[in-house]
Motif scaffolding. Structure first.
Motif, PDB file in Angstrom:
ATOM      1  N   LYS A   1      19.226  -3.850  -4.841  1.00 20.48           N
ATOM      2  CA  LYS A   1      18.149  -3.276  -4.049  1.00 20.48           C
ATOM      3  C   LYS A   1      17.936  -4.146  -2.815  1.00 20.48           C
ATOM      4  O   LYS A   1      17.674  -5.342  -2.928  1.00 20.48           O
ATOM      5  N   ARG A   2      18.011  -3.549  -1.630  1.00 23.04           N
ATOM      6  CA  ARG A   2      17.875  -4.333  -0.403  1.00 23.04           C
ATOM      7  C   ARG A   2      16.451  -4.859  -0.212  1.00 23.04           C
ATOM      8  O   ARG A   2      16.257  -5.922   0.350  1.00 23.04           O
ATOM      9  N   GLY A   3      15.442  -4.104  -0.625  1.00 23.64           N
ATOM     10  CA  GLY A   3      14.067  -4.541  -0.424  1.00 23.64           C
ATOM     11  C   GLY A   3      13.720  -4.577   1.054  1.00 23.64           C
ATOM     12  O   GLY A   3      14.056  -3.672   1.815  1.00 23.64           O
ATOM     13  N   TYR A   4      13.077  -5.661   1.488  1.00 28.66           N
ATOM     14  CA  TYR A   4      12.679  -5.752   2.894  1.00 28.66           C
ATOM     15  C   TYR A   4      13.862  -6.000   3.826  1.00 28.66           C
ATOM     16  O   TYR A   4      13.754  -5.765   5.033  1.00 28.66           O
TER      17      TYR A   4
ATOM     18  N   GLN B   1      11.663   2.258   1.509  1.00 27.59           N
ATOM     19  CA  GLN B   1      10.394   2.888   1.895  1.00 27.59           C
ATOM     20  C   GLN B   1       9.442   3.033   0.697  1.00 27.59           C
ATOM     21  O   GLN B   1       8.707   3.998   0.565  1.00 27.59           O
ATOM     22  N   GLU B   2       9.472   2.012  -0.150  1.00 27.56           N
ATOM     23  CA  GLU B   2       8.591   1.978  -1.318  1.00 27.56           C
ATOM     24  C   GLU B   2       7.416   1.028  -1.100  1.00 27.56           C
ATOM     25  O   GLU B   2       6.399   1.141  -1.779  1.00 27.56           O
ATOM     26  N   ASN B   3       7.559   0.090  -0.180  1.00 31.68           N
ATOM     27  CA  ASN B   3       6.515  -0.893   0.086  1.00 31.68           C
ATOM     28  C   ASN B   3       6.246  -0.953   1.586  1.00 31.68           C
ATOM     29  O   ASN B   3       7.155  -1.222   2.379  1.00 31.68           O
ATOM     30  N   CYS B   4       5.006  -0.683   1.966  1.00 33.82           N
ATOM     31  CA  CYS B   4       4.624  -0.748   3.381  1.00 33.82           C
ATOM     32  C   CYS B   4       3.276  -1.455   3.488  1.00 33.82           C
ATOM     33  O   CYS B   4       2.403  -1.291   2.630  1.00 33.82           O
ATOM     34  N   ILE B   5       3.139  -2.240   4.542  1.00 37.26           N
ATOM     35  CA  ILE B   5       1.953  -3.061   4.752  1.00 37.26           C
ATOM     36  C   ILE B   5       1.522  -2.930   6.205  1.00 37.26           C
ATOM     37  O   ILE B   5       2.363  -2.921   7.106  1.00 37.26           O
ATOM     38  N   ALA B   6       0.225  -2.821   6.454  1.00 39.58           N
ATOM     39  CA  ALA B   6      -0.333  -2.873   7.810  1.00 39.58           C
ATOM     40  C   ALA B   6      -1.564  -3.767   7.769  1.00 39.58           C
ATOM     41  O   ALA B   6      -2.487  -3.536   6.975  1.00 39.58           O
TER      42      ALA B   6
ATOM     43  N   MET C   1       0.838  -1.187   0.000  1.00 38.36           N
ATOM     44  CA  MET C   1       0.000   0.000   0.000  1.00 38.36           C
ATOM     45  C   MET C   1       0.878   1.242   0.000  1.00 38.36           C
ATOM     46  O   MET C   1       2.042   1.186   0.386  1.00 38.36           O
ATOM     47  N   ASP C   2       0.320   2.373  -0.450  1.00 34.51           N
ATOM     48  CA  ASP C   2       1.092   3.605  -0.458  1.00 34.51           C
ATOM     49  C   ASP C   2       1.136   4.207   0.943  1.00 34.51           C
ATOM     50  O   ASP C   2       0.478   3.743   1.874  1.00 34.51           O
ATOM     51  N   ARG C   3       1.918   5.271   1.088  1.00 39.49           N
ATOM     52  CA  ARG C   3       2.122   5.858   2.414  1.00 39.49           C
ATOM     53  C   ARG C   3       0.821   6.376   3.020  1.00 39.49           C
ATOM     54  O   ARG C   3       0.581   6.209   4.219  1.00 39.49           O
ATOM     55  N   LEU C   4       0.005   7.024   2.199  1.00 42.11           N
ATOM     56  CA  LEU C   4      -1.238   7.586   2.714  1.00 42.11           C
ATOM     57  C   LEU C   4      -2.144   6.484   3.246  1.00 42.11           C
ATOM     58  O   LEU C   4      -2.708   6.602   4.343  1.00 42.11           O
ATOM     59  N   SER C   5      -2.259   5.388   2.496  1.00 38.64           N
ATOM     60  CA  SER C   5      -3.087   4.267   2.956  1.00 38.64           C
ATOM     61  C   SER C   5      -2.514   3.660   4.231  1.00 38.64           C
ATOM     62  O   SER C   5      -3.260   3.288   5.146  1.00 38.64           O
TER      63      SER C   5
END
Length: 324
Positions: free
Chosen positions: A262-265, A28-33, A1-5
């Motif tokens: 790219k380090r990724g997670y 900081q391109e991929n974030c999940i909650a 999801m994007d930062r706003l979501s």
């Protein structure tokens, strides 16, 4: 999801007092909650100091398990190390965490590693990678934020290992630098920043022997409305100073030039809110499945006192799974 979501979802969880899991990659391109149940449905299993959505599966240690590293090409590492050291001598950085993936020979899957590993921060992510991290990024409890930067490692079997670690000038400088960096980072979101414990030692047991590691505890006081701005607070602190370096922005640019992947997670952060406390780990001690191969990602801090062969050896010594 994007930062706003991500911001909206984490705020909703916190305002309702609902437990949740979250993860953010290094770039900081991929974030999940997600709620713990949502995470499990997506094959994301975690165990953070006993707060877990994973089945209680006990896996007995097996002496026939193979997780052997295929050493990284020395010349590849030397090229990156020289690039980093040249930048340090030029004054562009004074501490940089240099990392690389090491291919593994293995006869176990990631789920078995997740079940076997003994670590405070464990994560199995969609059968893509497993992480068993010893390092806390930040913890938030009773309106205070805590950070535990971990810098300094030595094999415990060495004669006078503790004394060697605690008196090593390179390790002392590296640890002092990261403590200063984290103090500055926490001051962006909190007040009354205090180093409450300095350079204490933990021992980590592995299948090939023990390791001593040094950490410090740093504390700050958050504003009372921090739950309304948790995501913004978190992004101000990222990436974690212990796996990037100082000064942070310039050092990250040098990391990209030197590592060229790219380090990724890996070296991102993941954590949970259990209804009372937020506890976030740094995503180190990390095995990733790429096509039909597995890679253990590891690294170490480089300063002007670093020696090429010692840093290369440290990178390989960190290829381990901590077991009971």
């Amino acid at each position: 999801m994007d930062r706003l979501s991500f911001e909206q979802k984490t705020k909703g969880f916190l305002c309702n007092g609902e437990p949740f899991f979250f993860i953010i990659d290094f770039e900081q391109e991929n974030c999940i909650a997600l709620s713990p149940k949502e995470a499990a449905r997506q094959n994301i299993l975690f165990n953070i100091k006993g707060f877990s959505n994973a089945p209680n599966l006990k896996t007995e240690p097996d002496s026939n398990i193979t997780l052997d590293p295929i050493p990284l090409n020395y010349e590849r590492y030397k090229k990156a190390f020289d690039h980093v050291l040249n930048n340090i001598h030029a004054g562009n950085s004074f501490l940089l965490n240099l990392t690389f993936p090491t291919e593994l020979k293995r006869n176990v899957d990631l789920r078995t590693v997740f079940n076997l590993a003994n670590a405070p921060y464990k994560l199995l992510f969609k059968d893509q990678f497993v992480c068993f991290s010893p390092e806390c990024f930040v913890k938030i409890k009773e309106d205070h934020i805590y950070s535990y930067p971990m810098k300094g490692t030595i094999p415990a079997h060495l004669p006078n290992a503790l004394e060697l670690l605690l008196k090593n000038h390179k390790e002392i400088q590296e640890h002092n630098t990261i403590v200063d960096l984290i103090r500055n980072d926490l001051s962006l979101v909190a007040k009354e920043i205090t180093v409450t414990k300095f350079r204490y030692v933990d021992k980590i047991n592995t299948a090939t022997g023990g390791l001593y590691q040094t950490s410090s505890e740093i504390r700050g006081k958050l504003p009372l409305n921090w739950k309304d701005n948790f995501a913004q607070l978190l992004f101000k602190l990222l990436p974690a100073g212990s796996i990037s370096g100082a000064p942070k922005n310039k050092t990250i640019a040098i990391i990209k030039e030197a590592e060229q992947y790219k380090r990724g997670y890996y070296t991102g952060v993941f954590g949970v809110y259990d209804g009372n406390t937020i506890d976030i780990g740094v995503a180190i001690r990390f095995i990733e499945q790429i096509n039909d191969k597995a890679y253990f990602k590891s690294g170490g801090g480089i300063t002007h006192q670093s020696v090429l062969d010692e840093e290369y050896d440290e990178l390989l010594k960190k290829v381990y799974v901590p077991t009971l």
